[in-house]
Design a protein around this motif. Sequence first.
Motif, PDB file in Angstrom:
ATOM      1  N   GLY A  56       0.818  -1.215   0.000  1.00  0.00           N
ATOM      2  CA  GLY A  56       0.000   0.000   0.000  1.00  0.00           C
ATOM      3  C   GLY A  56       0.848   1.259   0.000  1.00  0.00           C
ATOM      4  O   GLY A  56       0.535   2.243  -0.673  1.00  0.00           O
ATOM      5  N   THR A  57       1.947   1.214   0.750  1.00  0.00           N
ATOM      6  CA  THR A  57       2.857   2.354   0.784  1.00  0.00           C
ATOM      7  C   THR A  57       3.519   2.555  -0.572  1.00  0.00           C
ATOM      8  O   THR A  57       3.649   3.685  -1.054  1.00  0.00           O
ATOM      9  CB  THR A  57       3.931   2.156   1.875  1.00  0.00           C
ATOM     10  OG1 THR A  57       3.271   1.997   3.129  1.00  0.00           O
ATOM     11  CG2 THR A  57       4.879   3.327   1.941  1.00  0.00           C
ATOM     12  N   LEU A  58       3.931   1.463  -1.197  1.00  0.00           N
ATOM     13  CA  LEU A  58       4.527   1.563  -2.534  1.00  0.00           C
ATOM     14  C   LEU A  58       3.525   2.168  -3.515  1.00  0.00           C
ATOM     15  O   LEU A  58       3.866   3.082  -4.273  1.00  0.00           O
ATOM     16  CB  LEU A  58       4.996   0.191  -3.029  1.00  0.00           C
ATOM     17  CG  LEU A  58       5.535   0.154  -4.464  1.00  0.00           C
ATOM     18  CD1 LEU A  58       6.771   1.033  -4.607  1.00  0.00           C
ATOM     19  CD2 LEU A  58       5.830  -1.278  -4.876  1.00  0.00           C
ATOM     20  N   ALA A  59       2.294   1.681  -3.485  1.00  0.00           N
ATOM     21  CA  ALA A  59       1.262   2.214  -4.384  1.00  0.00           C
ATOM     22  C   ALA A  59       1.038   3.703  -4.133  1.00  0.00           C
ATOM     23  O   ALA A  59       0.906   4.487  -5.081  1.00  0.00           O
ATOM     24  CB  ALA A  59      -0.043   1.442  -4.204  1.00  0.00           C
ATOM     25  N   SER A  60       1.030   4.088  -2.880  1.00  0.00           N
ATOM     26  CA  SER A  60       0.830   5.495  -2.524  1.00  0.00           C
ATOM     27  C   SER A  60       1.989   6.357  -3.014  1.00  0.00           C
ATOM     28  O   SER A  60       1.790   7.448  -3.546  1.00  0.00           O
ATOM     29  CB  SER A  60       0.671   5.618  -1.017  1.00  0.00           C
ATOM     30  OG  SER A  60       0.505   6.955  -0.642  1.00  0.00           O
ATOM     31  N   ARG A  61       3.212   5.865  -2.833  1.00  0.00           N
ATOM     32  CA  ARG A  61       4.395   6.613  -3.289  1.00  0.00           C
ATOM     33  C   ARG A  61       4.394   6.746  -4.812  1.00  0.00           C
ATOM     34  O   ARG A  61       4.698   7.809  -5.353  1.00  0.00           O
ATOM     35  CB  ARG A  61       5.676   5.948  -2.803  1.00  0.00           C
ATOM     36  CG  ARG A  61       5.889   6.063  -1.299  1.00  0.00           C
ATOM     37  CD  ARG A  61       7.178   5.425  -0.841  1.00  0.00           C
ATOM     38  NE  ARG A  61       8.344   5.958  -1.520  1.00  0.00           N
ATOM     39  CZ  ARG A  61       8.974   7.095  -1.213  1.00  0.00           C
ATOM     40  NH1 ARG A  61       8.531   7.824  -0.225  1.00  0.00           N
ATOM     41  NH2 ARG A  61      10.031   7.491  -1.895  1.00  0.00           N
ATOM     42  N   LEU A  62       4.043   5.651  -5.487  1.00  0.00           N
ATOM     43  CA  LEU A  62       3.987   5.703  -6.949  1.00  0.00           C
ATOM     44  C   LEU A  62       2.887   6.652  -7.415  1.00  0.00           C
ATOM     45  O   LEU A  62       3.081   7.432  -8.353  1.00  0.00           O
ATOM     46  CB  LEU A  62       3.771   4.308  -7.540  1.00  0.00           C
ATOM     47  CG  LEU A  62       4.884   3.288  -7.314  1.00  0.00           C
ATOM     48  CD1 LEU A  62       4.508   1.946  -7.940  1.00  0.00           C
ATOM     49  CD2 LEU A  62       6.217   3.783  -7.829  1.00  0.00           C
ATOM     50  N   SER A  63       1.757   6.591  -6.754  1.00  0.00           N
ATOM     51  CA  SER A  63       0.639   7.465  -7.095  1.00  0.00           C
ATOM     52  C   SER A  63       1.023   8.933  -6.904  1.00  0.00           C
ATOM     53  O   SER A  63       0.757   9.771  -7.770  1.00  0.00           O
ATOM     54  CB  SER A  63      -0.571   7.114  -6.230  1.00  0.00           C
ATOM     55  OG  SER A  63      -1.645   7.969  -6.518  1.00  0.00           O
ATOM     56  N   SER A  64       1.668   9.232  -5.782  1.00  0.00           N
ATOM     57  CA  SER A  64       2.104  10.613  -5.547  1.00  0.00           C
ATOM     58  C   SER A  64       3.111  11.044  -6.602  1.00  0.00           C
ATOM     59  O   SER A  64       3.062  12.173  -7.101  1.00  0.00           O
ATOM     60  CB  SER A  64       2.731  10.744  -4.152  1.00  0.00           C
ATOM     61  OG  SER A  64       1.763  10.506  -3.160  1.00  0.00           O
ATOM     62  N   GLY A  65       4.036  10.141  -6.941  1.00  0.00           N
ATOM     63  CA  GLY A  65       5.017  10.449  -7.979  1.00  0.00           C
ATOM     64  C   GLY A  65       4.366  10.708  -9.330  1.00  0.00           C
ATOM     65  O   GLY A  65       4.789  11.594 -10.078  1.00  0.00           O
ATOM     66  N   LEU A  66       3.323   9.945  -9.640  1.00  0.00           N
ATOM     67  CA  LEU A  66       2.592  10.147 -10.884  1.00  0.00           C
ATOM     68  C   LEU A  66       1.858  11.488 -10.879  1.00  0.00           C
ATOM     69  O   LEU A  66       1.905  12.234 -11.860  1.00  0.00           O
ATOM     70  CB  LEU A  66       1.593   9.005 -11.114  1.00  0.00           C
ATOM     71  CG  LEU A  66       2.198   7.661 -11.502  1.00  0.00           C
ATOM     72  CD1 LEU A  66       1.178   6.537 -11.320  1.00  0.00           C
ATOM     73  CD2 LEU A  66       2.722   7.687 -12.928  1.00  0.00           C
ATOM     74  N   HIS A  67       1.180  11.797  -9.764  1.00  0.00           N
ATOM     75  CA  HIS A  67       0.435  13.059  -9.659  1.00  0.00           C
ATOM     76  C   HIS A  67       1.363  14.268  -9.749  1.00  0.00           C
ATOM     77  O   HIS A  67       0.999  15.294 -10.328  1.00  0.00           O
ATOM     78  CB  HIS A  67      -0.350  13.131  -8.349  1.00  0.00           C
ATOM     79  CG  HIS A  67      -1.568  12.273  -8.327  1.00  0.00           C
ATOM     80  ND1 HIS A  67      -2.572  12.372  -9.257  1.00  0.00           N
ATOM     81  CD2 HIS A  67      -1.959  11.295  -7.476  1.00  0.00           C
ATOM     82  CE1 HIS A  67      -3.524  11.502  -8.989  1.00  0.00           C
ATOM     83  NE2 HIS A  67      -3.171  10.825  -7.913  1.00  0.00           N
ATOM     84  N   MET A  68       2.564  14.154  -9.187  1.00  0.00           N
ATOM     85  CA  MET A  68       3.504  15.287  -9.187  1.00  0.00           C
ATOM     86  C   MET A  68       4.356  15.343 -10.451  1.00  0.00           C
ATOM     87  O   MET A  68       5.121  16.281 -10.636  1.00  0.00           O
ATOM     88  CB  MET A  68       4.417  15.215  -7.961  1.00  0.00           C
ATOM     89  CG  MET A  68       3.678  15.422  -6.666  1.00  0.00           C
ATOM     90  SD  MET A  68       4.753  15.583  -5.212  1.00  0.00           S
ATOM     91  CE  MET A  68       5.620  14.040  -5.205  1.00  0.00           C
ATOM     92  N   GLY A  69       4.272  14.313 -11.288  1.00  0.00           N
ATOM     93  CA  GLY A  69       5.045  14.292 -12.513  1.00  0.00           C
ATOM     94  C   GLY A  69       6.476  13.798 -12.332  1.00  0.00           C
ATOM     95  O   GLY A  69       7.287  13.883 -13.249  1.00  0.00           O
ATOM     96  N   ILE A  70       6.790  13.267 -11.160  1.00  0.00           N
ATOM     97  CA  ILE A  70       8.132  12.746 -10.898  1.00  0.00           C
ATOM     98  C   ILE A  70       8.314  11.397 -11.586  1.00  0.00           C
ATOM     99  O   ILE A  70       9.389  11.072 -12.066  1.00  0.00           O
ATOM    100  CB  ILE A  70       8.376  12.612  -9.377  1.00  0.00           C
ATOM    101  CG1 ILE A  70       8.340  13.992  -8.730  1.00  0.00           C
ATOM    102  CG2 ILE A  70       9.683  11.910  -9.075  1.00  0.00           C
ATOM    103  CD1 ILE A  70       8.333  13.972  -7.217  1.00  0.00           C
ATOM    104  N   ILE A  71       7.248  10.618 -11.620  1.00  0.00           N
ATOM    105  CA  ILE A  71       7.255   9.319 -12.297  1.00  0.00           C
ATOM    106  C   ILE A  71       6.354   9.441 -13.521  1.00  0.00           C
ATOM    107  O   ILE A  71       5.225   9.917 -13.424  1.00  0.00           O
ATOM    108  CB  ILE A  71       6.755   8.195 -11.361  1.00  0.00           C
ATOM    109  CG1 ILE A  71       7.703   8.044 -10.169  1.00  0.00           C
ATOM    110  CG2 ILE A  71       6.610   6.883 -12.111  1.00  0.00           C
ATOM    111  CD1 ILE A  71       7.235   7.059  -9.122  1.00  0.00           C
ATOM    112  N   GLU A  72       6.883   9.028 -14.664  1.00  0.00           N
ATOM    113  CA  GLU A  72       6.099   9.084 -15.896  1.00  0.00           C
ATOM    114  C   GLU A  72       5.066   7.954 -15.892  1.00  0.00           C
ATOM    115  O   GLU A  72       5.358   6.854 -15.431  1.00  0.00           O
ATOM    116  CB  GLU A  72       7.007   8.919 -17.111  1.00  0.00           C
ATOM    117  CG  GLU A  72       7.934  10.086 -17.352  1.00  0.00           C
ATOM    118  CD  GLU A  72       8.747   9.876 -18.610  1.00  0.00           C
ATOM    119  OE1 GLU A  72       8.149   9.545 -19.663  1.00  0.00           O
ATOM    120  OE2 GLU A  72       9.973  10.022 -18.532  1.00  0.00           O
ATOM    121  N   PRO A  73       3.872   8.222 -16.434  1.00  0.00           N
ATOM    122  CA  PRO A  73       2.847   7.173 -16.482  1.00  0.00           C
ATOM    123  C   PRO A  73       3.101   6.165 -17.609  1.00  0.00           C
ATOM    124  O   PRO A  73       2.275   5.959 -18.493  1.00  0.00           O
ATOM    125  CB  PRO A  73       1.551   7.959 -16.689  1.00  0.00           C
ATOM    126  CG  PRO A  73       1.973   9.224 -17.347  1.00  0.00           C
ATOM    127  CD  PRO A  73       3.357   9.510 -16.874  1.00  0.00           C
TER     128      PRO A  73
END
Length: 185
Positions: A56-73
Amino acid sequence: MFKRTVLQGLSAHLIALTVDILVGVGLAFMRGSLEELPGMLIMVPAFLEMRGNIGGTLASRLSSGLHMGIIEPKLKLSKELAQNLIGSFTLNLILSAFVGCLAHFMCILFGFKSAGLLTLFLLAVIAGVLSSLILMSITTIMTIKAYQKGLDPDVVIGPYVTTLGDFVSIPCLFLASLILIAVGM
């Protein structure tokens, strides 16, 4: 927007509850392994909870990264995605080892029979590595795909991943127990 968020969350939780029932049935099928490896049952709740929390923490971190544009979708391994996966895997490995050792010491403390420190340690680590690799892969794919489809991964993926942690961990514990029983531990 509110109605959409509630419907996404509600459907995710209903599916998660259904899968958790199936996980309970899977645990019932492990009865033989549970009897041959005393102490394994003591580790199951902590092991399952840990998988769900870290997933759940990994999913949350990835989700935050996606929302902030740090991780590309996109399903490609970027530096940021790799760092999150390595951190999650390392945490899973360390905590799996801890859960295995703690299960042995709890058996001793409460006067239960234990399969032994090394056996419970190996059981937790083998199952932890297997379930971690599977769960991290699925979590990453689900989070990115949900984001690509316009869903909010923070709302949708959390319940799925915590339940998926249970769904993946039980068979991995069972497989690890079969390996250890086969080698005579």
